[in-house]
Design a protein around this motif. Structure first.
Motif, mmCIF file in Angstrom:
data_model
loop_
_atom_site.group_PDB
_atom_site.id
_atom_site.type_symbol
_atom_site.label_atom_id
_atom_site.label_comp_id
_atom_site.label_asym_id
_atom_site.label_seq_id
_atom_site.Cartn_x
_atom_site.Cartn_y
_atom_site.Cartn_z
ATOM 1 N N HIS A 1 -19.346 -93.810 -93.297
ATOM 2 C CA HIS A 1 -19.935 -95.103 -93.636
ATOM 3 C C HIS A 1 -20.202 -95.143 -95.128
ATOM 4 O O HIS A 1 -20.953 -94.315 -95.643
ATOM 5 N N HIS A 2 -19.588 -96.094 -95.821
ATOM 6 C CA HIS A 2 -19.715 -96.162 -97.278
ATOM 7 C C HIS A 2 -19.374 -94.810 -97.916
ATOM 8 O O HIS A 2 -20.072 -94.353 -98.820
ATOM 9 N N GLN A 3 -18.341 -94.164 -97.390
ATOM 10 C CA GLN A 3 -17.851 -92.872 -97.898
ATOM 11 C C GLN A 3 -18.843 -91.727 -97.671
ATOM 12 O O GLN A 3 -18.652 -90.636 -98.201
ATOM 13 N N LYS A 4 -19.861 -91.969 -96.882
ATOM 14 C CA LYS A 4 -20.800 -90.906 -96.492
ATOM 15 C C LYS A 4 -20.413 -90.413 -95.107
ATOM 16 O O LYS A 4 -20.104 -91.205 -94.220
ATOM 17 N N VAL A 5 -20.452 -89.101 -94.915
ATOM 18 C CA VAL A 5 -19.966 -88.488 -93.678
ATOM 19 C C VAL A 5 -21.147 -88.041 -92.819
ATOM 20 O O VAL A 5 -22.060 -87.362 -93.305
ATOM 21 N N ILE A 6 -21.108 -88.417 -91.542
ATOM 22 C CA ILE A 6 -22.126 -87.984 -90.583
ATOM 23 C C ILE A 6 -21.401 -87.380 -89.391
ATOM 24 O O ILE A 6 -20.473 -87.978 -88.850
ATOM 25 N N SER A 7 -21.816 -86.193 -88.973
ATOM 26 C CA SER A 7 -21.198 -85.534 -87.820
ATOM 27 C C SER A 7 -22.267 -85.193 -86.784
ATOM 28 O O SER A 7 -23.462 -85.292 -87.062
ATOM 29 N N GLU A 8 -21.820 -84.773 -85.614
ATOM 30 C CA GLU A 8 -22.655 -84.478 -84.443
ATOM 31 C C GLU A 8 -23.096 -85.797 -83.798
ATOM 32 O O GLU A 8 -23.756 -86.619 -84.418
ATOM 33 N N SER A 9 -22.750 -85.966 -82.532
ATOM 34 C CA SER A 9 -22.908 -87.268 -81.882
ATOM 35 C C SER A 9 -24.356 -87.757 -81.848
ATOM 36 O O SER A 9 -24.615 -88.945 -82.088
ATOM 37 N N TYR A 10 -25.319 -86.877 -81.570
ATOM 38 C CA TYR A 10 -26.714 -87.326 -81.509
ATOM 39 C C TYR A 10 -27.229 -87.726 -82.884
ATOM 40 O O TYR A 10 -27.999 -88.672 -83.026
ATOM 41 N N VAL A 11 -26.805 -86.989 -83.895
ATOM 42 C CA VAL A 11 -27.181 -87.331 -85.267
ATOM 43 C C VAL A 11 -26.597 -88.691 -85.636
ATOM 44 O O VAL A 11 -27.263 -89.542 -86.241
ATOM 45 N N ILE A 12 -25.347 -88.918 -85.224
ATOM 46 C CA ILE A 12 -24.687 -90.195 -85.511
ATOM 47 C C ILE A 12 -25.401 -91.346 -84.803
ATOM 48 O O ILE A 12 -25.595 -92.422 -85.380
ATOM 49 N N LEU A 13 -25.814 -91.141 -83.552
ATOM 50 C CA LEU A 13 -26.525 -92.189 -82.821
ATOM 51 C C LEU A 13 -27.790 -92.614 -83.560
ATOM 52 O O LEU A 13 -28.092 -93.809 -83.685
ATOM 53 N N GLU A 14 -28.536 -91.643 -84.044
ATOM 54 C CA GLU A 14 -29.764 -91.968 -84.767
ATOM 55 C C GLU A 14 -29.445 -92.663 -86.085
ATOM 56 O O GLU A 14 -30.159 -93.588 -86.498
#
Length: 230
Positions: free
Chosen positions: A61-74
């Protein structure tokens, strides 16, 4: 809301982990680009974006990377604050939702998938653990339409695999975990969850899941007993 081309999701068709992220994005009305990954021949993009775990799902999102499904949900819930809110607003209820999400992952999901892929005494051991974990889930959902109350929330999304993936695993592994007579509240919740328009329209084809999990089951059943640690 961010423009369409700023949200990208790397996932895998039959993965419950990336599917839960898709559910959250669609519930929030967030447009995104989906990139299907070959988890057996991982792309350079996946390895670049998630060099630590090298796994899907990965959200960009906006070139920022988020991994791990629960982390992504939050992250989704905190970034797109429009209705529906996924996590409860009360701190205690929010902590409970996180607890049960982890419980479902670490106890029920691992034991269920393990029972599908095991043989003999190990299969029986994991099946017993899965049923014991389901008993705890049953108590938590009793008297509710959804874990989130009257609408789908974080915990429903986290445990959504029970409604669709678990029956596939039961068929592949010739096991029964979610017995409707033993677990009527969880069975009712699963039906409510699958009947939600966004969930119903965003499920992987069962005809592709069955052969995939049959192959996974064959592979893991060939490993020595005790390969899954619960």
């Amino acid at each position: 809301m961010a423009s369409d081309d700023t949200v990208k999701l790397l996932g895998f068709l039959v993965s419950p982990y990336s599917r839960r992220v898709e559910w959250a994005l669609k519930l929030k009305g967030v447009d995104y680009e989906y990139v299907e990954e070959d988890i057996f021949n991982k792309s350079s993009l996946l390895l670049e974006l998630n060099p630590v775990h090298k796994k899907i799902p990965v959200l960009v999102h906006h070139q920022k990377v988020i991994s791990e499904s629960y982390v992504i949900l939050e992250y989704i819930d905190e970034t797109w604050k429009q209705s529906p809110l996924l996590l409860p607003q009360d701190p205690h209820e929010r902590a409970k939702a996180r607890f049960w999400a982890r419980f479902g992952e670490e106890k029920l999901l691992l034991a269920s998938a393990g029972a599908m892929c095991s043989l003999g005494e190990e299969k029986e051991r994991l099946l017993k653990l899965a049923i014991e974990a389901m008993e705890k889930i049953e108590e938590e959902i009793k008297g509710k339409e959804f874990f989130g109350g009257e609408s789908i929330g974080y915990l429903d999304i986290a445990l959504g695999w029970i409604s669709y993936w678990l029956p596939v695993w039961e068929e592949v592994g010739s096991i029964q975990i979610l017995d409707p007579l033993t677990f009527p509240a969880t069975t009712s919740w699963a039906k409510n969850f699958l009947n939600h328009p966004i969930i119903k329209d965003n499920l992987p084809p069962r005809q592709k899941m069955i052969p995939y999990f049959h192959e996974r089951s064959k592979f893991f059943s060939s490993l020595p007993p005790g390969w899954i640690k619960i």
